[in-house]
Design a protein around this motif. Structure first.
Motif, PDB file in Angstrom:
ATOM      1  N   PRO A 156       3.605  18.802   4.265  1.00 54.72           N
ATOM      2  CA  PRO A 156       3.945  19.010   2.851  1.00 54.72           C
ATOM      3  C   PRO A 156       4.906  17.971   2.295  1.00 54.72           C
ATOM      4  CG  PRO A 156       5.002  20.681   4.240  1.00 54.72           C
ATOM      5  CD  PRO A 156       4.027  19.953   5.103  1.00 54.72           C
ATOM      6  N   HIS A 157       5.661  17.305   3.180  1.00 49.57           N
ATOM      7  CA  HIS A 157       6.628  16.308   2.708  1.00 49.57           C
ATOM      8  C   HIS A 157       6.113  14.884   2.858  1.00 49.57           C
ATOM      9  CE1 HIS A 157      10.222  18.662   1.661  1.00 49.57           C
ATOM     10  NE2 HIS A 157       9.821  19.508   2.591  1.00 49.57           N
ATOM     11  N   VAL A 158       4.822  14.705   3.067  1.00 51.10           N
ATOM     12  CA  VAL A 158       4.283  13.344   3.169  1.00 51.10           C
ATOM     13  C   VAL A 158       4.681  12.570   1.913  1.00 51.10           C
ATOM     14  CG1 VAL A 158       2.024  13.905   2.122  1.00 51.10           C
ATOM     15  CG2 VAL A 158       2.224  11.995   3.740  1.00 51.10           C
ATOM     16  N   CYS A 159       5.002  11.306   2.086  1.00 51.98           N
ATOM     17  CA  CYS A 159       5.542  10.490   0.997  1.00 51.98           C
ATOM     18  C   CYS A 159       4.641  10.537  -0.240  1.00 51.98           C
ATOM     19  CB  CYS A 159       5.704   9.051   1.465  1.00 51.98           C
ATOM     20  SG  CYS A 159       6.270   7.941   0.162  1.00 51.98           S
ATOM     21  N   LEU A 160       5.201  10.991  -1.353  1.00 52.74           N
ATOM     22  CA  LEU A 160       4.449  11.109  -2.597  1.00 52.74           C
ATOM     23  C   LEU A 160       4.014   9.747  -3.116  1.00 52.74           C
ATOM     24  CD1 LEU A 160       3.577  13.310  -4.650  1.00 52.74           C
ATOM     25  CD2 LEU A 160       5.720  12.883  -5.862  1.00 52.74           C
ATOM     26  N   GLY A 161       4.822   8.721  -2.869  1.00 57.13           N
ATOM     27  CA  GLY A 161       4.524   7.395  -3.397  1.00 57.13           C
ATOM     28  C   GLY A 161       3.721   6.508  -2.474  1.00 57.13           C
ATOM     29  N   GLN A 162       3.089   7.078  -1.426  1.00 60.21           N
ATOM     30  CA  GLN A 162       2.422   6.226  -0.433  1.00 60.21           C
ATOM     31  C   GLN A 162       1.294   5.387  -1.030  1.00 60.21           C
ATOM     32  OE1 GLN A 162      -0.121   8.116   2.549  1.00 60.21           O
ATOM     33  NE2 GLN A 162       0.194  10.107   1.572  1.00 60.21           N
ATOM     34  N   HIS A 163       0.559   5.933  -1.990  1.00 60.82           N
ATOM     35  CA  HIS A 163      -0.585   5.184  -2.530  1.00 60.82           C
ATOM     36  C   HIS A 163      -0.125   3.999  -3.372  1.00 60.82           C
ATOM     37  CE1 HIS A 163      -3.079   8.286  -0.925  1.00 60.82           C
ATOM     38  NE2 HIS A 163      -2.563   9.222  -1.710  1.00 60.82           N
ATOM     39  N   ILE A 164       0.894   4.233  -4.189  1.00 59.95           N
ATOM     40  CA  ILE A 164       1.387   3.124  -5.009  1.00 59.95           C
ATOM     41  C   ILE A 164       2.125   2.110  -4.134  1.00 59.95           C
ATOM     42  CG2 ILE A 164       3.652   4.043  -5.741  1.00 59.95           C
ATOM     43  CD1 ILE A 164       2.742   3.131  -8.617  1.00 59.95           C
ATOM     44  N   ALA A 165       2.781   2.579  -3.067  1.00 59.21           N
ATOM     45  CA  ALA A 165       3.429   1.650  -2.137  1.00 59.21           C
ATOM     46  C   ALA A 165       2.395   0.727  -1.501  1.00 59.21           C
ATOM     47  CB  ALA A 165       4.183   2.423  -1.055  1.00 59.21           C
ATOM     48  N   ARG A 166       1.246   1.268  -1.129  1.00 57.72           N
ATOM     49  CA  ARG A 166       0.200   0.439  -0.524  1.00 57.72           C
ATOM     50  C   ARG A 166      -0.310  -0.620  -1.514  1.00 57.72           C
ATOM     51  NH1 ARG A 166      -1.049   5.537   2.343  1.00 57.72           N
ATOM     52  NH2 ARG A 166      -1.163   5.064   4.577  1.00 57.72           N
ATOM     53  N   VAL A 167      -0.464  -0.229  -2.767  1.00 58.24           N
ATOM     54  CA  VAL A 167      -0.911  -1.199  -3.783  1.00 58.24           C
ATOM     55  C   VAL A 167       0.134  -2.303  -3.947  1.00 58.24           C
ATOM     56  CG1 VAL A 167      -1.459  -1.496  -6.232  1.00 58.24           C
ATOM     57  CG2 VAL A 167      -2.366   0.481  -4.989  1.00 58.24           C
ATOM     58  N   GLU A 168       1.415  -1.924  -3.975  1.00 56.90           N
ATOM     59  CA  GLU A 168       2.491  -2.913  -4.092  1.00 56.90           C
ATOM     60  C   GLU A 168       2.500  -3.856  -2.893  1.00 56.90           C
ATOM     61  OE1 GLU A 168       6.334  -1.115  -4.760  1.00 56.90           O
ATOM     62  OE2 GLU A 168       5.453   0.453  -5.995  1.00 56.90           O
ATOM     63  N   ILE A 169       2.399  -3.283  -1.698  1.00 61.81           N
ATOM     64  CA  ILE A 169       2.428  -4.101  -0.474  1.00 61.81           C
ATOM     65  C   ILE A 169       1.271  -5.091  -0.464  1.00 61.81           C
ATOM     66  CG2 ILE A 169       2.113  -3.989   2.036  1.00 61.81           C
ATOM     67  CD1 ILE A 169       3.622  -1.195   1.825  1.00 61.81           C
ATOM     68  N   ASP A 170       0.073  -4.607  -0.779  1.00 62.63           N
ATOM     69  CA  ASP A 170      -1.100  -5.500  -0.786  1.00 62.63           C
ATOM     70  C   ASP A 170      -0.935  -6.622  -1.796  1.00 62.63           C
ATOM     71  OD1 ASP A 170      -2.155  -3.840   1.101  1.00 62.63           O
ATOM     72  OD2 ASP A 170      -3.823  -3.100  -0.105  1.00 62.63           O
ATOM     73  N   ALA A 171      -0.469  -6.276  -2.995  1.00 64.59           N
ATOM     74  CA  ALA A 171      -0.326  -7.289  -4.044  1.00 64.59           C
ATOM     75  C   ALA A 171       0.678  -8.364  -3.628  1.00 64.59           C
ATOM     76  CB  ALA A 171       0.104  -6.623  -5.354  1.00 64.59           C
ATOM     77  N   MET A 172       1.814  -7.940  -3.069  1.00 68.75           N
ATOM     78  CA  MET A 172       2.836  -8.904  -2.684  1.00 68.75           C
ATOM     79  C   MET A 172       2.402  -9.741  -1.489  1.00 68.75           C
ATOM     80  SD  MET A 172       5.287  -9.006  -4.839  1.00 68.75           S
ATOM     81  CE  MET A 172       5.884 -10.372  -3.883  1.00 68.75           C
ATOM     82  N   LEU A 173       1.813  -9.098  -0.471  1.00 67.20           N
ATOM     83  CA  LEU A 173       1.380  -9.872   0.693  1.00 67.20           C
ATOM     84  C   LEU A 173       0.300 -10.879   0.317  1.00 67.20           C
ATOM     85  CD1 LEU A 173       1.330  -7.243   3.593  1.00 67.20           C
ATOM     86  CD2 LEU A 173       2.921  -9.152   3.291  1.00 67.20           C
ATOM     87  N   GLU A 174      -0.611 -10.472  -0.574  1.00 66.37           N
ATOM     88  CA  GLU A 174      -1.664 -11.407  -0.976  1.00 66.37           C
ATOM     89  C   GLU A 174      -1.070 -12.615  -1.702  1.00 66.37           C
ATOM     90  OE1 GLU A 174      -6.258 -11.431  -2.217  1.00 66.37           O
ATOM     91  OE2 GLU A 174      -5.157  -9.533  -2.298  1.00 66.37           O
ATOM     92  N   GLU A 175      -0.127 -12.386  -2.616  1.00 70.72           N
ATOM     93  CA  GLU A 175       0.511 -13.494  -3.330  1.00 70.72           C
ATOM     94  C   GLU A 175       1.325 -14.370  -2.384  1.00 70.72           C
ATOM     95  OE1 GLU A 175       0.602 -14.637  -6.668  1.00 70.72           O
ATOM     96  OE2 GLU A 175      -1.190 -13.392  -6.748  1.00 70.72           O
ATOM     97  N   VAL A 176       2.163 -13.738  -1.569  1.00 70.52           N
ATOM     98  CA  VAL A 176       3.049 -14.494  -0.681  1.00 70.52           C
ATOM     99  C   VAL A 176       2.250 -15.308   0.328  1.00 70.52           C
ATOM    100  CG1 VAL A 176       4.742 -14.247   1.188  1.00 70.52           C
ATOM    101  CG2 VAL A 176       5.048 -12.980  -0.950  1.00 70.52           C
ATOM    102  N   LEU A 177       1.278 -14.680   0.992  1.00 68.89           N
ATOM    103  CA  LEU A 177       0.576 -15.356   2.083  1.00 68.89           C
ATOM    104  C   LEU A 177      -0.489 -16.328   1.602  1.00 68.89           C
ATOM    105  CD1 LEU A 177       0.259 -12.399   4.627  1.00 68.89           C
ATOM    106  CD2 LEU A 177       2.003 -14.196   4.518  1.00 68.89           C
ATOM    107  N   SER A 178      -0.921 -16.215   0.357  1.00 66.08           N
ATOM    108  CA  SER A 178      -1.894 -17.187  -0.160  1.00 66.08           C
ATOM    109  C   SER A 178      -1.215 -18.356  -0.878  1.00 66.08           C
ATOM    110  CB  SER A 178      -2.888 -16.507  -1.111  1.00 66.08           C
ATOM    111  OG  SER A 178      -2.230 -16.008  -2.255  1.00 66.08           O
ATOM    112  N   ARG A 179       0.037 -18.167  -1.301  1.00 69.26           N
ATOM    113  CA  ARG A 179       0.693 -19.209  -2.100  1.00 69.26           C
ATOM    114  C   ARG A 179       1.887 -19.849  -1.397  1.00 69.26           C
ATOM    115  NH1 ARG A 179       2.094 -16.933  -7.797  1.00 69.26           N
ATOM    116  NH2 ARG A 179       2.560 -19.152  -8.110  1.00 69.26           N
TER     117      ARG A 179
END
Length: 398
Positions: A343-366
């Motif tokens: 019941p206490h699973v992180c509420l923001g996990q889905h948006i955190a994954r979107v943030e992580i993907d966006a940042m890693l893609e920018e950082v590692l491609s540029r």
């Protein structure tokens, strides 16, 4: 093996995996001394951590999810009010419902384009400098900006609020006396301004919606809103910020894994992200309190005992994960508990994954040719694991 899971020194270079390994093998439910308290049970095996996190009827989130009990001054200041993190169902369920729709997976996908634009903006600001503090200038920027936009706040304010959360998470002994409490009060002062502004001029943002919604037929009281505000700002940055900085450190230490990932970044990123979440485990622990006498891992736990789940230990358990100490970005299933479960699973996990993907893609491609530009300083905390300062040298990719 000397076991000390309270001292920030044990977490000065990341999580104490040697201590965790010894505990999993010899004392998976370990009675840990507490100098200013009664002691607690440290739980380190994957199956036990998962079971405790799911069983809210036996293991309560009240009165707190932190190891120390609330100070008398804090209890007096908050009165009968609690942060959602420190509630159990059905009360927890009712409060979680107020904001759940903002954090679903479809809603996170709808925000992906804006989050990618923020990631570009963040990397634009550093990519041609060749050197930066990766935590302050890159990893910390994304969650600060996203939670500010969600709450209807100026982006620069999100950055300043993030600095307060860093102080809140730092161990008291590593701060001047009263610094943690002062940071909480500053957060409340800012939240009170937001409350007044949004009541006077509601907008299309989470803060306005929180003030307009009802629990059990009534609007949130001021302290309930302020505790919600503190939780959203505080929890909104931890996983993303520490995963990005700790994850890049791990990739620098495993250049063959970095090369594998960047060879086909968009296709390989989802699996890599989950493996980095397992390997880094940004949240160190969450506490529960036993409601009744119970047996766990062969130990008798008494009603009222503190039971502390160590997620970094669970995520390296060889009984649940093959070759757990190896960073393998190609793993198909990590079975990690970085976001908790139940019941206490992180509420923001889905948006955190979107943030992580966006940042890693920018950082590692540029950006490429990453190298340390100075000493990494870790957050002095036994609760959140991640670098506080991370001087980085790099060059812009072709």
């Amino acid at each position: 093996m000397e076991i000390d899971l309270l001292s920030p020194a044990s977490f000065a270079g990341g999580q104490p995996h040697a201590q965790f390994a010894w505990l999993r093998e010899h004392a998976p439910v370990f009675r840990h001394a507490e100098p200013d308290g009664p002691g607690f049970w440290a739980v380190t095996r994957h199956a036990d951590v998962r079971a405790v996190d799911r069983d809210f009827q036996t293991f309560s989130s009240e009165p707190t999810v932190m190891i120390p009990d609330p100070a008398a001054e804090a209890a007096a200041a908050f009165g009968p009010y609690k942060m959602m993190l420190m509630m159990d169902p059905p009360e927890h369920t009712a409060f979680r419902k107020l904001i759940r729709s903002e954090f679903t997976e479809p809603q996170a996908r709808l925000r992906a384009e804006r989050i990618r634009a923020l990631a570009r903006q963040i990397v634009d600001a550093v990519v041609h400098k060749g050197e930066c503090d990766f935590v302050a200038e890159v990893a910390g920027e994304m969650p600060s900006f996203v939670i500010a936009e969600l709450m209807g706040l100026p982006l620069d304010d999100g950055r300043e609020l993030y600095k307060l959360t860093e102080t809140i998470h730092t161990a008291p002994e590593a701060l001047p006396p009263g610094a943690g409490a002062a940071a909480v009060m500053k957060m409340f002062e800012y939240g009170a301004q937001v409350m007044a502004q949004k009541r006077a001029r509601p907008g299309d943002d989470l803060a306005s919606r929180l003030l307009a919604c009802e629990v059990d037929g009534r609007r949130l009281e001021d302290m309930e809103f302020l505790l919600f505000f503190l939780l959203l700002i505080d929890a909104g940055g931890d996983t993303t910020r520490n995963l990005l900085s700790g994850g890049l450190l791990a990739l620098m230490e495993h250049p063959e894994q970095l090369a594998w990932l960047t060879a086909d970044l968009p296709a390989r990123l989802p699996a890599a992200r989950e493996e980095l979440l397992r390997y880094v485990s940004p949240v160190i622990y969450m506490r529960r309190t036993a409601r009744r006498d119970v047996e766990l891992g062969g130990r008798r736990i008494a009603a009222g005992d503190k039971v502390v789940m160590y997620f970094g230990a669970a995520n390296r358990d060889p009984a649940a994960i093959e070759r757990p100490d190896a960073l393998d970005l190609s793993r198909e299933e990590t079975a990690h508990l970085a976001f908790g479960n139940g019941p206490h699973v992180c509420l923001g996990q889905h948006i955190a994954r979107v943030e992580i993907d966006a940042m890693l893609e920018e950082v590692l491609s540029r950006m490429t040719d990453f190298a340390p530009a100075g000493e990494v300083e870790w957050l002095a905390s036994n609760f959140i694991s991640g670098p506080k300062v991370m001087p980085l040298r790099f060059r812009a990719a072709a």
